[in-house]
Motif scaffolding. Sequence first.
Motif, PDB file in Angstrom:
ATOM      1  N   ALA A 117       0.959  -1.199  -0.050  1.00 51.72           N
ATOM      2  CA  ALA A 117       0.146   0.094  -0.010  1.00 51.72           C
ATOM      3  C   ALA A 117       0.945   1.235  -0.035  1.00 51.72           C
ATOM      4  O   ALA A 117       0.714   2.227  -0.601  1.00 51.72           O
ATOM      5  CB  ALA A 117      -1.092  -0.088   1.248  1.00 51.72           C
ATOM      6  N   PHE A 118       2.019   1.261   0.856  1.00 54.68           N
ATOM      7  CA  PHE A 118       2.754   2.362   0.705  1.00 54.68           C
ATOM      8  C   PHE A 118       3.487   2.535  -0.633  1.00 54.68           C
ATOM      9  O   PHE A 118       3.605   3.695  -1.372  1.00 54.68           O
ATOM     10  CB  PHE A 118       4.203   2.155   1.623  1.00 54.68           C
ATOM     11  CG  PHE A 118       4.886   3.473   1.951  1.00 54.68           C
ATOM     12  CD1 PHE A 118       4.275   4.617   2.603  1.00 54.68           C
ATOM     13  CD2 PHE A 118       5.887   3.459   1.053  1.00 54.68           C
ATOM     14  CE1 PHE A 118       5.066   5.545   2.572  1.00 54.68           C
ATOM     15  CE2 PHE A 118       6.851   4.716   1.236  1.00 54.68           C
ATOM     16  CZ  PHE A 118       6.475   5.529   2.139  1.00 54.68           C
ATOM     17  N   ALA A 119       4.050   1.477  -1.306  1.00 57.88           N
ATOM     18  CA  ALA A 119       4.602   1.809  -2.441  1.00 57.88           C
ATOM     19  C   ALA A 119       3.675   2.109  -3.760  1.00 57.88           C
ATOM     20  O   ALA A 119       3.813   2.902  -4.464  1.00 57.88           O
ATOM     21  CB  ALA A 119       5.068   0.334  -3.153  1.00 57.88           C
ATOM     22  N   ASP A 120       2.431   1.726  -3.442  1.00 54.07           N
ATOM     23  CA  ASP A 120       1.189   2.056  -4.486  1.00 54.07           C
ATOM     24  C   ASP A 120       1.115   3.563  -4.237  1.00 54.07           C
ATOM     25  O   ASP A 120       0.610   4.300  -4.878  1.00 54.07           O
ATOM     26  CB  ASP A 120       0.053   1.263  -4.285  1.00 54.07           C
ATOM     27  CG  ASP A 120      -1.207   1.605  -4.998  1.00 54.07           C
ATOM     28  OD1 ASP A 120      -0.973   1.461  -6.424  1.00 54.07           O
ATOM     29  OD2 ASP A 120      -2.045   2.150  -4.693  1.00 54.07           O
ATOM     30  N   PRO A 164       1.228   5.197  -8.167  1.00 52.74           N
ATOM     31  CA  PRO A 164      -0.029   4.165  -7.961  1.00 52.74           C
ATOM     32  C   PRO A 164      -0.254   3.366  -9.091  1.00 52.74           C
ATOM     33  O   PRO A 164       0.473   3.838 -10.384  1.00 52.74           O
ATOM     34  CB  PRO A 164      -1.068   5.517  -8.121  1.00 52.74           C
ATOM     35  CG  PRO A 164      -0.166   6.879  -7.593  1.00 52.74           C
ATOM     36  CD  PRO A 164       1.107   6.438  -8.000  1.00 52.74           C
ATOM     37  N   GLY A 165      -1.004   2.345  -8.989  1.00 51.17           N
ATOM     38  CA  GLY A 165      -1.402   1.544 -10.137  1.00 51.17           C
ATOM     39  C   GLY A 165      -2.661   1.055 -10.229  1.00 51.17           C
ATOM     40  O   GLY A 165      -3.306   1.437  -9.409  1.00 51.17           O
ATOM     41  N   SER A 179      -4.640   4.668 -10.653  1.00 50.45           N
ATOM     42  CA  SER A 179      -4.024   5.063 -11.886  1.00 50.45           C
ATOM     43  C   SER A 179      -4.058   3.558 -12.907  1.00 50.45           C
ATOM     44  O   SER A 179      -4.248   2.607 -12.313  1.00 50.45           O
ATOM     45  CB  SER A 179      -2.578   5.242 -11.666  1.00 50.45           C
ATOM     46  OG  SER A 179      -2.545   6.440 -11.123  1.00 50.45           O
ATOM     47  N   ALA A 180      -4.367   4.146 -14.014  1.00 56.48           N
ATOM     48  CA  ALA A 180      -4.174   2.842 -15.154  1.00 56.48           C
ATOM     49  C   ALA A 180      -3.029   2.307 -15.134  1.00 56.48           C
ATOM     50  O   ALA A 180      -1.904   3.068 -15.046  1.00 56.48           O
ATOM     51  CB  ALA A 180      -4.618   3.382 -16.379  1.00 56.48           C
ATOM     52  N   SER A 232      10.678   2.565  -3.802  1.00 59.92           N
ATOM     53  CA  SER A 232       9.466   2.430  -4.335  1.00 59.92           C
ATOM     54  C   SER A 232       9.568   3.026  -5.867  1.00 59.92           C
ATOM     55  O   SER A 232       9.277   2.318  -6.887  1.00 59.92           O
ATOM     56  CB  SER A 232       8.123   2.894  -3.673  1.00 59.92           C
ATOM     57  OG  SER A 232       8.020   2.380  -2.337  1.00 59.92           O
ATOM     58  N   ASN A 233      10.121   4.038  -5.848  1.00 54.86           N
ATOM     59  CA  ASN A 233      10.430   4.859  -7.154  1.00 54.86           C
ATOM     60  C   ASN A 233      11.428   3.919  -7.873  1.00 54.86           C
ATOM     61  O   ASN A 233      11.244   3.573  -9.318  1.00 54.86           O
ATOM     62  CB  ASN A 233      10.872   5.934  -7.191  1.00 54.86           C
ATOM     63  CG  ASN A 233       9.844   6.965  -6.914  1.00 54.86           C
ATOM     64  OD1 ASN A 233       8.795   7.131  -7.465  1.00 54.86           O
ATOM     65  ND2 ASN A 233       9.832   8.065  -5.811  1.00 54.86           N
TER      66      ASN A 233
END
Length: 176
Positions: A5-8, A12-13, A27-28, A114-115
């Motif tokens: 959840a943090f990485a998203d 976002p995805g 996000s798409a 995450s990035n």
Amino acid sequence: MTLEAFADTIVPGEKRSPDDRAVAGVSAGGGAVAAGAIELLETPATGISTALDDYAEALNRHARAFADGRGLALDDDVPPFVALGFDDRTALARELTSPRHPEKELWVLLTLFSNMAFDTAAHLHTTDAMAAGHPGLLAMGFFQPGEDALWRFPDFSYGRPLAEIHPDTTATGSPA
């Protein structure tokens, strides 16, 4: 689930399934989770792989305090950070990474990984990442290798040659 959840929140995805709670689905396409953020975090080379449970516990403590301070009710079926809505996750991540937060370095590090998972596929060989359709590399327009598995770029990266080729350069590109 908490670290997903943090990485998203950082990149976002789209949800992996309708019942996905970790990925908010704002996000798409694939975000940090689809790009392998957890796999990267679990790599010993990050230096934090043995502390991931501690990160998740601390993040959930912060999420609980964040929710309590704003009168937000959290679903107890999932960890507190996962139970936050995307806007609240983002607000909390902004607080944790702000220059005045005493734990800023910890959360900035998690943000960078995450990035990194999305931007570079650092945990994968580039050829394997491209063959698997890595969402970050594809989103950035990373070229596929040629049939011989070598990368060649038909255009100069700046849209023009940066220098003239030296007249003594051989056909293989070596200086004479």
